[in-house]
Design a protein around this motif. Structure first.
Motif, PDB file in Angstrom:
ATOM      1  N   THR A  93      -6.676  -0.540 -99.682  1.00  0.00           N
ATOM      2  CA  THR A  93      -6.421   0.305-101.139  1.00  0.00           C
ATOM      3  C   THR A  93      -8.307   0.247-100.202  1.00  0.00           C
ATOM      4  N   GLN A  94      -9.296   1.945-100.440  1.00  0.00           N
ATOM      5  CA  GLN A  94     -10.499   2.212-100.244  1.00  0.00           C
ATOM      6  C   GLN A  94     -11.351   1.002-101.529  1.00  0.00           C
ATOM      7  N   SER A  95     -12.200   0.794-100.901  1.00  0.00           N
ATOM      8  CA  SER A  95     -13.095   0.496-101.649  1.00  0.00           C
ATOM      9  C   SER A  95     -13.181   1.211-102.809  1.00  0.00           C
TER      10      SER A  95
END
Length: 216
Positions: A93-95
């Motif tokens: 998952t993207q930051s």
């Protein structure tokens, strides 16, 4: 019309959806990002440990009389947030998505924790230690919310918060039926532990990714 407005305000207060708000970075600007992560991780792990103790203490006192384990039947008000179900999903998952998810989770617990403090204080047979732990989690939740916001502002300047889901369990927590109340308490405590554990794990993954370039 005045009565309608008053009722609407009460509903908004108890079942609120938050809109993005500005965040005052004063007090955080001079803190190195690694220290922010370390502090947030420590706080998240501390809250997670407290919620484990709370859930075990409650179940030891009350769950046997109800003949259930909340972990097998609970429905959490934060499930709509599409939270990663495993550490592998967290890593993918993207930051910014992870940070905004954690902020939404923390904000979603603001009102439930306030109500839980009031309810546990009137729960017959509850130990004083349980009430003290619930109060501590309520206070500490606000601290970690500020730390995660500070990390978001530093890592993704200009990012906006997501809205957070409403909690609709007030009637159960205030029920005059003791079994319904106890079930609601156990359910809340299980969900709270699950969410705080997710925050702690997500912060560890992000620190590894952002600070250590995945070399950990």
């Amino acid at each position: 019309m005045l009565q309608v407005l008053l009722v609407s305000n009460v509903l908004l207060w108890e079942n609120v959806y938050s809109m993005p708000v500005c965040f005052d970075m004063e007090g955080y600007n001079d803190i190195p990002i690694e220290e922010l992560f370390d502090s947030a991780i420590f706080t998240a792990q501390y809250i997670s440990n407290l919620t484990t103790q709370m859930s075990e203490e409650f179940d030891a006192k009350f769950a046997h009389s109800l003949g259930y384990k909340a972990k097998n039947s609970s429905t959490c008000h934060t499930t709509s947030l599409d939270t990663p179900a495993s550490i592998e999903q967290i890593q993918k998952t993207q930051s910014d998505v992870l940070l905004k998810m954690m902020i939404s989770i923390s904000r979603a617990w603001y009102h439930p924790l306030k109500q839980l403090v009031r309810a546990v204080a009137t729960l017959e047979g509850a130990c004083e230690t349980l009430l003290l732990k619930v109060k501590e989690v309520e206070e500490t939740n606000q601290g970690i919310l500020e730390e995660i916001k500070a990390i978001l502002v530093r890592v993704h300047p200009g990012a906006e918060e997501n809205v957070y889901p409403a909690w609709m369990g007030l009637a159960e927590v205030r029920s005059t039926n003791e079994d319904i109340r106890r079930f609601a308490f156990s359910n809340l405590l299980h969900c709270l532990h699950s969410d705080t554990d997710t925050i702690a794990t997500s912060l560890e993954v992000l620190k590894c990714r952002i600070i250590q370039n995945n070399n950990c």
